[in-house]
Design an enzyme around this catalytic site. Structure first.
Site, mmCIF file in Angstrom:
data_model
loop_
_atom_site.group_PDB
_atom_site.id
_atom_site.type_symbol
_atom_site.label_atom_id
_atom_site.label_comp_id
_atom_site.label_asym_id
_atom_site.label_seq_id
_atom_site.Cartn_x
_atom_site.Cartn_y
_atom_site.Cartn_z
ATOM 1 N N THR A 1 11.239 -3.840 -0.439
ATOM 2 C CA THR A 1 10.713 -4.765 0.462
ATOM 3 C C THR A 1 11.005 -6.130 0.259
ATOM 4 O O THR A 1 12.202 -6.383 -0.716
ATOM 5 C CB THR A 1 9.135 -4.395 0.371
ATOM 6 O OG1 THR A 1 8.497 -5.282 1.485
ATOM 7 C CG2 THR A 1 8.390 -4.879 -1.050
ATOM 8 N N LYS B 1 15.848 -6.436 1.002
ATOM 9 C CA LYS B 1 16.375 -5.372 1.728
ATOM 10 C C LYS B 1 17.879 -5.527 2.059
ATOM 11 O O LYS B 1 18.799 -4.686 2.362
ATOM 12 C CB LYS B 1 15.681 -5.387 3.207
ATOM 13 C CG LYS B 1 13.977 -4.952 3.103
ATOM 14 C CD LYS B 1 13.437 -4.518 4.299
ATOM 15 C CE LYS B 1 12.032 -4.383 4.214
ATOM 16 N NZ LYS B 1 11.386 -3.904 5.456
ATOM 17 N N TYR C 1 0.769 -6.300 7.717
ATOM 18 C CA TYR C 1 -0.436 -5.416 7.858
ATOM 19 C C TYR C 1 -1.658 -5.864 6.881
ATOM 20 O O TYR C 1 -1.238 -6.297 5.853
ATOM 21 C CB TYR C 1 -0.063 -4.061 7.545
ATOM 22 C CG TYR C 1 0.816 -3.754 6.165
ATOM 23 C CD1 TYR C 1 2.107 -3.915 6.110
ATOM 24 C CD2 TYR C 1 0.012 -3.493 4.849
ATOM 25 C CE1 TYR C 1 2.532 -3.617 4.927
ATOM 26 C CE2 TYR C 1 0.438 -3.028 3.895
ATOM 27 C CZ TYR C 1 1.840 -3.215 3.777
ATOM 28 O OH TYR C 1 2.440 -3.101 2.557
ATOM 29 N N ALA D 1 14.327 -13.531 11.865
ATOM 30 C CA ALA D 1 15.364 -12.474 12.040
ATOM 31 C C ALA D 1 15.916 -12.181 10.812
ATOM 32 O O ALA D 1 17.004 -11.802 10.649
ATOM 33 C CB ALA D 1 16.581 -13.818 12.443
ATOM 34 N N GLY D 2 14.893 -11.761 10.072
ATOM 35 C CA GLY D 2 15.275 -11.266 8.828
ATOM 36 C C GLY D 2 15.341 -9.712 8.710
ATOM 37 O O GLY D 2 15.779 -9.200 9.605
ATOM 38 N N GLY D 3 15.351 -9.151 7.640
ATOM 39 C CA GLY D 3 15.708 -7.660 7.499
ATOM 40 C C GLY D 3 14.740 -6.794 8.349
ATOM 41 O O GLY D 3 15.421 -5.874 8.964
ATOM 42 N N LYS E 1 0.676 -1.122 -0.123
ATOM 43 C CA LYS E 1 0.176 -0.127 -0.007
ATOM 44 C C LYS E 1 0.703 1.204 0.056
ATOM 45 O O LYS E 1 0.489 2.416 0.228
ATOM 46 C CB LYS E 1 -0.976 0.136 1.266
ATOM 47 C CG LYS E 1 -1.804 -1.238 1.402
ATOM 48 C CD LYS E 1 -2.967 -0.946 0.223
ATOM 49 C CE LYS E 1 -3.724 -2.191 0.099
ATOM 50 N NZ LYS E 1 -4.392 -2.569 -1.500
HETATM 51 P P1 NDP Z 1 13.050 -11.427 5.303
HETATM 52 O O1 NDP Z 1 12.910 -12.434 3.996
HETATM 53 O O2 NDP Z 1 14.161 -10.534 5.572
HETATM 54 O O3 NDP Z 1 12.787 -12.538 6.655
HETATM 55 C C1 NDP Z 1 11.797 -13.688 6.772
HETATM 56 C C2 NDP Z 1 11.916 -14.138 8.160
HETATM 57 O O4 NDP Z 1 10.625 -14.898 8.403
HETATM 58 C C3 NDP Z 1 13.172 -14.975 8.172
HETATM 59 O O5 NDP Z 1 13.299 -14.982 9.566
HETATM 60 C C4 NDP Z 1 12.469 -16.452 8.212
HETATM 61 O O6 NDP Z 1 12.889 -17.602 8.843
HETATM 62 C C5 NDP Z 1 11.068 -16.199 8.729
HETATM 63 N N1 NDP Z 1 9.990 -17.108 8.179
HETATM 64 C C6 NDP Z 1 9.434 -17.136 6.739
HETATM 65 N N2 NDP Z 1 8.370 -18.022 6.903
HETATM 66 C C7 NDP Z 1 8.423 -18.508 8.179
HETATM 67 C C8 NDP Z 1 7.679 -19.702 8.595
HETATM 68 N N3 NDP Z 1 6.551 -20.292 8.141
HETATM 69 N N4 NDP Z 1 7.863 -20.102 10.276
HETATM 70 C C9 NDP Z 1 8.816 -19.444 10.750
HETATM 71 N N5 NDP Z 1 9.560 -18.491 10.272
HETATM 72 C C10 NDP Z 1 9.277 -18.039 9.055
HETATM 73 O O7 NDP Z 1 11.628 -10.610 5.507
HETATM 74 P P2 NDP Z 1 11.680 -9.010 5.937
HETATM 75 O O8 NDP Z 1 11.922 -9.259 7.552
HETATM 76 O O9 NDP Z 1 11.795 -8.399 5.166
HETATM 77 O O10 NDP Z 1 9.754 -9.181 6.245
HETATM 78 C C11 NDP Z 1 9.107 -10.019 6.941
HETATM 79 C C12 NDP Z 1 7.648 -9.627 7.203
HETATM 80 O O11 NDP Z 1 7.419 -8.493 7.719
HETATM 81 C C13 NDP Z 1 6.910 -9.587 5.950
HETATM 82 O O12 NDP Z 1 5.777 -10.314 6.091
HETATM 83 C C14 NDP Z 1 6.702 -8.220 5.505
HETATM 84 O O13 NDP Z 1 5.649 -7.885 4.817
HETATM 85 C C15 NDP Z 1 6.475 -7.589 6.902
HETATM 86 N N6 NDP Z 1 7.127 -6.229 6.846
HETATM 87 C C16 NDP Z 1 6.204 -5.096 7.600
HETATM 88 C C17 NDP Z 1 6.644 -3.980 7.445
HETATM 89 C C18 NDP Z 1 5.693 -2.781 7.968
HETATM 90 O O14 NDP Z 1 5.848 -1.727 7.788
HETATM 91 N N7 NDP Z 1 4.529 -3.116 8.561
HETATM 92 C C19 NDP Z 1 8.152 -3.580 7.252
HETATM 93 C C20 NDP Z 1 8.775 -4.758 6.828
HETATM 94 C C21 NDP Z 1 8.413 -5.810 6.531
HETATM 95 P P3 NDP Z 1 14.380 -18.142 7.990
HETATM 96 O O15 NDP Z 1 15.715 -17.524 8.180
HETATM 97 O O16 NDP Z 1 14.367 -19.655 9.163
HETATM 98 O O17 NDP Z 1 13.942 -18.507 6.597
#
Ligand code: NDP
Length: 270
Positions: free
Chosen positions: A59, A63, A208, A121-123, A15
């Protein structure tokens, strides 16, 4: 015309265009913000240069991949090792990160948080973890797999694999995983999650626009919870201040974006 964009994959659900374009429309600014689906970070850079995009958001899942392609980094982006905002001015691609500021502002109405559990633990988890740590909140980051946890160890933040997670009271639990974004999965097994959620004070899922199974469970359990809509709005306001050099102050941009978000994502989850 000034051009802005968000790059990701998937990106259809974003969005961000609505939020930024609302500011441009309200103030009759000749600018457009679009969404662009790409397959890798190199495509992002090529697209920005070719189309003269002067500001962008990055996104999932780019990242971290975009970081080495930036000519300069802000202190936050360098610390977090992830970029969610880009400027391209005078041939220089500069990366920033506004997610941590957005997150902290989105939970500013929550009181007395002294410890927190971050799932994932991602971005985005990196920016949230460093922002919480800066506010002296005792943190634990739990992830499904081990490799992403190395970053947190270098910042002296406690980490664990989800399978070894200790059940205890965390004042705040934040789900930063993409579990529930496009499927109906939970980030942690349901029974374990219930034991974690039950004593917690506040639950946040940064996804969201729809109620994830994680938030559905929190609601069922009578918890105080919120999704990532306000975080999105606040990171967008900060990004806009960085890349859209227009004569509209922070508060005005924030108010317009909140009004716009109400039409699409705010308050939809209750
Ligand atoms: P990344 O791809 O960097 O990281 C994803 C993380 O999710 C990893 O730690 C991964 O684990 C874990 N993961 C994915 N699927 C599963 C699952 N089924 N069970 C357990 N762990 C899982 O993503 P981002 O950090 O960039 O984004 C993550 C989420 O946050 C997205 O859904 C995004 O839409 C949302 N977001 C929202 C924002 C906002 O402003 N509200 C801003 C940024 C992101 P593993 O390392 O084991 O693969």
């Amino acid at each position: 015309m000034q051009k802005f964009a968000i790059f990701g994959n998937p990106v259809a659900h974003s969005k961000s265009p609505e939020l930024h374009n609302a500011v441009f429309e309200k103030y009759h600014i000749d600018a457009i913000y679009e969404k662009v689906r790409v397959d890798n970070a190199n495509e992002i850079k090529d697209y920005i240069v070719k189309n003269n995009i002067i500001g962008a958001n990055i996104t999932v899942p780019f990242k971290e991949d975009i970081l080495p392609l930036c000519d300069e980094l802000s202190d936050d982006a360098r610390n977090i090792q992830a970029v969610n905002t880009i400027t391209f001015k005078n041939g220089v691609l500069k990366g920033f990160n506004t997610d941590g500021h957005g997150f902290m502002e989105s939970i500013s109405h929550y009181n007395n948080i002294s410890n927190a559990l971050i799932i994932g633990a991602g971005g985005s988890a990196k920016s949230i973890a460093l922002a919480l740590a800066k506010n002296n909140i005792d943190l634990l980051v739990a992830n499904r797999s081990g490799h992403r946890l190395e970053f947190y160890k270098t910042k002296n933040i406690k980490t664990t694999l989800i399978e070894n997670l200790e059940i205890k009271k965390y004042d705040l639990i934040v789900n930063t995983t993409s579990a529930g974004l496009e499927d109906d999965s939970l980030p942690i097994k349901r029974d374990v999650l219930k034991s974690l959620i039950s004593p917690a004070d506040y639950i946040v899922d940064i996804i969201y626009g729809h109620k994830t199974p994680f938030l559905e469970l929190s609601k069922e359990m009578g918890e105080i919870y919120q999704d990532g809509a306000m975080m999105l709005v606040m990171q967008a306001v900060h990004a806009s201040m960085i890349f859209a050099d227009i004569n509209v102050d922070f508060k005005d941009r924030q108010n317009i974006m909140i009004e716009e978000a109400k039409k699409h994502i705010l308050k939809k989850i209750n």
